[in-house]
Design an enzyme around this catalytic site. Structure first.
Site, PDB file in Angstrom:
ATOM      1  CG  HIS A  53      -1.926   1.102   1.393  1.00 34.18           C
ATOM      2  ND1 HIS A  53      -3.038   1.159   0.564  1.00 34.18           N
ATOM      3  CD2 HIS A  53      -1.851   2.375   1.807  1.00 34.18           C
ATOM      4  CE1 HIS A  53      -3.890   2.219   0.943  1.00 34.18           C
ATOM      5  NE2 HIS A  53      -2.846   3.197   1.619  1.00 34.18           N
ATOM      6  CD  GLU A  54       2.003   3.643   3.600  1.00 40.27           C
ATOM      7  OE1 GLU A  54       2.487   4.790   3.112  1.00 40.27           O
ATOM      8  OE2 GLU A  54       0.944   3.646   4.200  1.00 40.27           O
ATOM      9  CG  HIS A  96      -0.202   6.135  -0.917  1.00 42.43           C
ATOM     10  ND1 HIS A  96      -1.418   6.734  -1.577  1.00 42.43           N
ATOM     11  CD2 HIS A  96      -0.448   5.685   0.301  1.00 42.43           C
ATOM     12  CE1 HIS A  96      -2.359   6.418  -0.599  1.00 42.43           C
ATOM     13  NE2 HIS A  96      -2.007   5.481   0.456  1.00 42.43           N
TER      14      HIS A  96
HETATM   15 ZN    ZN Z   1      -2.959   4.998   1.943  1.00 41.93          ZN
END
Ligand code: ZN
Length: 261
Positions: A132-133, A136
């Site tokens: 997820h990170e 981003h």
């Molecule tokens: Zn997020």
């Protein structure tokens, strides 16, 4: 005159890039290469304040990070978009901090705080957050937020952000906020749109690295429960809503194709 120069610079540098996978247009007022250079410095000074741990969990964070970064590189190679990772120099560290937090700066500098470990629970949970990170970062959400924030926050002080000043070092709290590091200025949330993209890309990356993407649902359930009690920095920077799990379920078949390869 200075202001005029700034405006001209802006016109030259504004670029519209597209997010991989979704193809959405993004506003970019700063070049990614500049942000990567400044992130290197910001990461170094962050690690001075939060010395990286060296234990079983930190090894796990490094291992998961390595596995997922290899998957991310493969993903962009397959998409003929290797340029997206230009200047990336991956680094994964676990630091001692009670905050429930984790982030990835442009350029692939990742930090996990020990506060998030009770929620990630094990290697699979770490893989959810790592995917997820990193999503981003590679979808350039931090850069996009920084660009928007420059417009929102600077107002009459636009000159303070003249791009010539930003060349080597963007040390402002705004940049840190934009990457989810969190500062004393408060917390800037990723938008729902960014969260969706990071969830979608993140489960693809973890699946490619051999981690079952269905774990994302379990992780977000645990995260939701943990934030019921009060302060949760991760949840503040990565806002959720009732639809998050439904949305992840919708994207799971796409990610499962990578998992079963
Ligand atoms: Zn997020």
């Amino acid at each position: 005159m200075k202001k005029l120069f700034f405006l001209f610079s802006l016109i030259f540098i504004i670029s519209c890039s597209n997010v991989a996978v979704t193809g959405r247009n993004q506003l970019m007022l700063v070049e990614e290469s500049q942000l990567i250079v400044s992130s290197e410095e910001q990461y170094k000074s962050f690690l001075k304040e939060y010395p990286p741990l060296d234990n079983r969990n930190s090894k796990l964070v490094k291992e998961v990070g390595k596995n997922i970064s290899i998957a991310v590189e493969q993903y962009f190679k397959d998409e003929n978009q290797e340029g997206i990772l230009q200047g990336y120099n991956w680094e994964f560290n676990l630091v001692d901090g009670k905050d429930i937090n984790a982030w990835c700066m442009p350029g692939g500098k990742v930090a996990f705080y020990t506060g998030i470990l009770p929620i990630t629970k094990d290697e699979l949970g770490i893989a959810v957050v790592m995917g997820h990170e990193i999503a981003h970062a590679v979808a350039r959400h931090g850069s996009e937020r920084l660009s928007h924030q420059m417009i929102v926050e600077t107002g009459a002080n636009l000159l303070n952000y003249s791009l010539s000043n930003m060349g080597g070092s963007i040390s402002s709290d705004i940049a840190l906020q934009a990457y989810g590091v969190g500062t004393n200025l408060g917390i800037l949330s990723y938008s729902r749109k960014h969260e969706l993209e990071a969830d979608r890309l993140g489960i693809i990356f973890m699946a490619m690295a051999g981690y079952d993407p269905r774990e994302a649902i379990e992780f977000w359930k645990r995260m939701a429960m943990s934030s019921e009690g009060g302060e949760n920095e991760f949840f503040s920077t990565h806002p959720s809503n009732n639809h998050r799990i439904e949305d992840i379920e919708k994207y799971l078949p796409e990610a499962m194709k990578y998992y079963n390869k």
